[in-house]
Scaffold this motif. Sequence first.
Motif, PDB file in Angstrom:
ATOM      1  N   GLN A  72      -5.839 -37.876  -9.541  1.00  0.00           N
ATOM      2  CA  GLN A  72      -4.842 -36.840  -9.269  1.00  0.00           C
ATOM      3  C   GLN A  72      -3.839 -36.841 -10.416  1.00  0.00           C
ATOM      4  O   GLN A  72      -2.860 -37.591 -10.397  1.00  0.00           O
ATOM      5  N   PRO A  73      -4.059 -36.022 -11.449  1.00  0.00           N
ATOM      6  CA  PRO A  73      -3.177 -36.077 -12.608  1.00  0.00           C
ATOM      7  C   PRO A  73      -1.814 -35.453 -12.329  1.00  0.00           C
ATOM      8  O   PRO A  73      -1.692 -34.525 -11.529  1.00  0.00           O
ATOM      9  N   VAL A  74      -0.784 -35.983 -12.972  1.00  0.00           N
ATOM     10  CA  VAL A  74       0.551 -35.390 -12.897  1.00  0.00           C
ATOM     11  C   VAL A  74       0.649 -34.301 -13.957  1.00  0.00           C
ATOM     12  O   VAL A  74      -0.281 -34.061 -14.722  1.00  0.00           O
ATOM     13  N   ALA A  75       1.817 -33.623 -14.005  1.00  0.00           N
ATOM     14  CA  ALA A  75       1.958 -32.454 -14.871  1.00  0.00           C
ATOM     15  C   ALA A  75       1.670 -32.778 -16.334  1.00  0.00           C
ATOM     16  O   ALA A  75       0.964 -32.026 -17.015  1.00  0.00           O
ATOM     17  N   TYR A  76       2.192 -33.902 -16.834  1.00  0.00           N
ATOM     18  CA  TYR A  76       1.969 -34.255 -18.238  1.00  0.00           C
ATOM     19  C   TYR A  76       0.478 -34.483 -18.497  1.00  0.00           C
ATOM     20  O   TYR A  76      -0.052 -34.071 -19.531  1.00  0.00           O
ATOM     21  N   ASP A  77      -0.198 -35.133 -17.555  1.00  0.00           N
ATOM     22  CA  ASP A  77      -1.634 -35.375 -17.717  1.00  0.00           C
ATOM     23  C   ASP A  77      -2.403 -34.066 -17.809  1.00  0.00           C
ATOM     24  O   ASP A  77      -3.329 -33.922 -18.613  1.00  0.00           O
ATOM     25  N   LEU A  78      -2.021 -33.104 -16.962  1.00  0.00           N
ATOM     26  CA  LEU A  78      -2.700 -31.812 -16.985  1.00  0.00           C
ATOM     27  C   LEU A  78      -2.463 -31.109 -18.317  1.00  0.00           C
ATOM     28  O   LEU A  78      -3.377 -30.497 -18.870  1.00  0.00           O
ATOM     29  N   ARG A  79      -1.237 -31.187 -18.825  1.00  0.00           N
ATOM     30  CA  ARG A  79      -0.961 -30.584 -20.128  1.00  0.00           C
ATOM     31  C   ARG A  79      -1.809 -31.241 -21.207  1.00  0.00           C
ATOM     32  O   ARG A  79      -2.317 -30.571 -22.103  1.00  0.00           O
ATOM     33  N   LEU A  80      -1.954 -32.555 -21.127  1.00  0.00           N
ATOM     34  CA  LEU A  80      -2.753 -33.266 -22.123  1.00  0.00           C
ATOM     35  C   LEU A  80      -4.200 -32.782 -22.092  1.00  0.00           C
ATOM     36  O   LEU A  80      -4.819 -32.561 -23.146  1.00  0.00           O
ATOM     37  N   VAL A  81      -4.739 -32.596 -20.907  1.00  0.00           N
ATOM     38  CA  VAL A  81      -6.124 -32.149 -20.780  1.00  0.00           C
ATOM     39  C   VAL A  81      -6.293 -30.739 -21.354  1.00  0.00           C
ATOM     40  O   VAL A  81      -7.228 -30.464 -22.118  1.00  0.00           O
ATOM     41  N   VAL A  82      -5.374 -29.842 -20.977  1.00  0.00           N
ATOM     42  CA  VAL A  82      -5.448 -28.469 -21.487  1.00  0.00           C
ATOM     43  C   VAL A  82      -5.303 -28.461 -23.010  1.00  0.00           C
ATOM     44  O   VAL A  82      -6.054 -27.797 -23.728  1.00  0.00           O
ATOM     45  N   CYS A  83      -4.316 -29.215 -23.499  1.00  0.00           N
ATOM     46  CA  CYS A  83      -4.088 -29.254 -24.943  1.00  0.00           C
ATOM     47  C   CYS A  83      -5.270 -29.880 -25.671  1.00  0.00           C
ATOM     48  O   CYS A  83      -5.620 -29.453 -26.782  1.00  0.00           O
ATOM     49  N   ALA A  84      -5.887 -30.873 -25.083  1.00  0.00           N
ATOM     50  CA  ALA A  84      -7.028 -31.539 -25.719  1.00  0.00           C
ATOM     51  C   ALA A  84      -8.159 -30.546 -25.961  1.00  0.00           C
ATOM     52  O   ALA A  84      -8.781 -30.550 -27.034  1.00  0.00           O
ATOM     53  N   LEU A  85      -8.428 -29.689 -24.989  1.00  0.00           N
ATOM     54  CA  LEU A  85      -9.476 -28.681 -25.163  1.00  0.00           C
ATOM     55  C   LEU A  85      -9.138 -27.721 -26.296  1.00  0.00           C
ATOM     56  O   LEU A  85      -9.979 -27.403 -27.138  1.00  0.00           O
ATOM     57  N   ARG A  86      -7.885 -27.273 -26.329  1.00  0.00           N
ATOM     58  CA  ARG A  86      -7.477 -26.325 -27.366  1.00  0.00           C
ATOM     59  C   ARG A  86      -7.460 -26.984 -28.741  1.00  0.00           C
ATOM     60  O   ARG A  86      -7.850 -26.370 -29.744  1.00  0.00           O
ATOM     61  N   ILE A  87      -6.994 -28.215 -28.795  1.00  0.00           N
ATOM     62  CA  ILE A  87      -6.941 -28.932 -30.069  1.00  0.00           C
ATOM     63  C   ILE A  87      -8.351 -29.187 -30.595  1.00  0.00           C
ATOM     64  O   ILE A  87      -8.628 -29.006 -31.791  1.00  0.00           O
ATOM     65  N   ALA A  88      -9.252 -29.605 -29.717  1.00  0.00           N
ATOM     66  CA  ALA A  88     -10.634 -29.851 -30.140  1.00  0.00           C
ATOM     67  C   ALA A  88     -11.258 -28.584 -30.698  1.00  0.00           C
ATOM     68  O   ALA A  88     -11.980 -28.609 -31.705  1.00  0.00           O
ATOM     69  N   SER A  89     -10.975 -27.445 -30.060  1.00  0.00           N
ATOM     70  CA  SER A  89     -11.507 -26.173 -30.528  1.00  0.00           C
ATOM     71  C   SER A  89     -10.957 -25.835 -31.914  1.00  0.00           C
ATOM     72  O   SER A  89     -11.701 -25.409 -32.806  1.00  0.00           O
ATOM     73  N   ALA A  90      -9.655 -26.026 -32.110  1.00  0.00           N
ATOM     74  CA  ALA A  90      -9.039 -25.721 -33.403  1.00  0.00           C
ATOM     75  C   ALA A  90      -9.574 -26.636 -34.497  1.00  0.00           C
ATOM     76  O   ALA A  90      -9.841 -26.199 -35.627  1.00  0.00           O
ATOM     77  N   LEU A  91      -9.736 -27.909 -34.185  1.00  0.00           N
ATOM     78  CA  LEU A  91     -10.248 -28.852 -35.185  1.00  0.00           C
ATOM     79  C   LEU A  91     -11.689 -28.534 -35.567  1.00  0.00           C
ATOM     80  O   LEU A  91     -12.077 -28.652 -36.732  1.00  0.00           O
ATOM     81  N   GLU A  92     -12.476 -28.132 -34.575  1.00  0.00           N
ATOM     82  CA  GLU A  92     -13.856 -27.744 -34.883  1.00  0.00           C
ATOM     83  C   GLU A  92     -13.864 -26.523 -35.802  1.00  0.00           C
ATOM     84  O   GLU A  92     -14.648 -26.455 -36.757  1.00  0.00           O
ATOM     85  N   ARG A  93     -12.991 -25.560 -35.542  1.00  0.00           N
ATOM     86  CA  ARG A  93     -12.926 -24.376 -36.398  1.00  0.00           C
ATOM     87  C   ARG A  93     -12.493 -24.744 -37.812  1.00  0.00           C
ATOM     88  O   ARG A  93     -12.970 -24.156 -38.793  1.00  0.00           O
ATOM     89  N   MET A  94     -11.582 -25.709 -37.916  1.00  0.00           N
ATOM     90  CA  MET A  94     -11.182 -26.170 -39.251  1.00  0.00           C
ATOM     91  C   MET A  94     -12.389 -26.711 -40.014  1.00  0.00           C
ATOM     92  O   MET A  94     -12.566 -26.435 -41.205  1.00  0.00           O
ATOM     93  N   GLY A  95     -13.230 -27.468 -39.319  1.00  0.00           N
ATOM     94  CA  GLY A  95     -14.451 -27.952 -39.946  1.00  0.00           C
ATOM     95  C   GLY A  95     -15.369 -26.816 -40.348  1.00  0.00           C
ATOM     96  O   GLY A  95     -15.961 -26.833 -41.436  1.00  0.00           O
ATOM     97  N   ASP A  96     -15.483 -25.803 -39.489  1.00  0.00           N
ATOM     98  CA  ASP A  96     -16.336 -24.651 -39.800  1.00  0.00           C
ATOM     99  C   ASP A  96     -15.836 -23.924 -41.049  1.00  0.00           C
ATOM    100  O   ASP A  96     -16.634 -23.471 -41.882  1.00  0.00           O
ATOM    101  N   LEU A  97     -14.520 -23.788 -41.175  1.00  0.00           N
ATOM    102  CA  LEU A  97     -13.955 -23.088 -42.328  1.00  0.00           C
ATOM    103  C   LEU A  97     -14.199 -23.870 -43.619  1.00  0.00           C
ATOM    104  O   LEU A  97     -14.465 -23.281 -44.672  1.00  0.00           O
ATOM    105  N   ALA A  98     -14.123 -25.192 -43.534  1.00  0.00           N
ATOM    106  CA  ALA A  98     -14.466 -26.013 -44.692  1.00  0.00           C
ATOM    107  C   ALA A  98     -15.932 -25.802 -45.082  1.00  0.00           C
ATOM    108  O   ALA A  98     -16.271 -25.727 -46.272  1.00  0.00           O
ATOM    109  N   VAL A  99     -16.793 -25.675 -44.098  1.00  0.00           N
ATOM    110  CA  VAL A  99     -18.209 -25.405 -44.369  1.00  0.00           C
ATOM    111  C   VAL A  99     -18.379 -24.058 -45.071  1.00  0.00           C
ATOM    112  O   VAL A  99     -19.178 -23.927 -46.006  1.00  0.00           O
ATOM    113  N   HIS A 100     -17.636 -23.049 -44.641  1.00  0.00           N
ATOM    114  CA  HIS A 100     -17.733 -21.735 -45.290  1.00  0.00           C
ATOM    115  C   HIS A 100     -17.381 -21.844 -46.776  1.00  0.00           C
ATOM    116  O   HIS A 100     -18.034 -21.221 -47.628  1.00  0.00           O
TER     117      HIS A 100
END
Length: 214
Positions: A72-100
């Motif tokens: 049962q996560p508290v508010a900060y934990d939920l923010r961390l989970v949401v942010c982790a998904l968004r951060i992972a997506s952004a970092l993957e895109r950064m890798g894709d742009l380096a590939v381009h």
Amino acid sequence: MSRDNFDQQLDRLTGVLAVMSRDAGVAIRGASTALLEVDRGAAELVVAGDAVLDLRRAEVEAMIPEVLIRHQPVAYDLRLVVCALRIASALERMGDLAVHIAKIALMRHPVGVVPEPALPVITGMADAAARIADKTAIVLATRDRLDAMQLGLDDDEVDAAQERLLSMLVSGWPYGVESAIDLALLGRYYERYADNAVNVARQVVFLVTGTIRL
């Protein structure tokens, strides 16, 4: 699941993001080396290494349901989970742009992509992207709002360089349409790399403060 075990899972999650950030930095440095030094081997390493970033993003996504379902996560934990998904997506895109960027270098090899007049601007963008990658890793480690705000200033530097590059290309560029297209794409890729790094910083600020603004 005990709170200790839950915290361990969150630590693992943030650890994967830290590794992704490091890999994205390695990728942009390798891509810039390939581009500016006409280094085919560096370009090939960037392209091959992109699969690792993709796997790490998948690892983050796979961890989220377990984190949410088993505790049962508290508010900060939920923010961390949401942010982790968004951060992972952004970092993957950064890798894709380096590939381009690396693929443009590969496509023109053994001919260099950047003519002499554009070299200072592209080199500046490459250097700024490398600094931004380093600062992204710092922001993820410190979760410091001031560090995050600094990323926004570095992004402004890349935006200004992109404007200078485009002005150069539309002012009687003497190296042909193909060269102009290559450089316009390179400028865009570096700009988008920086934009995604800023998005990482925004997510860190949201995690810490509950607001998305830098």
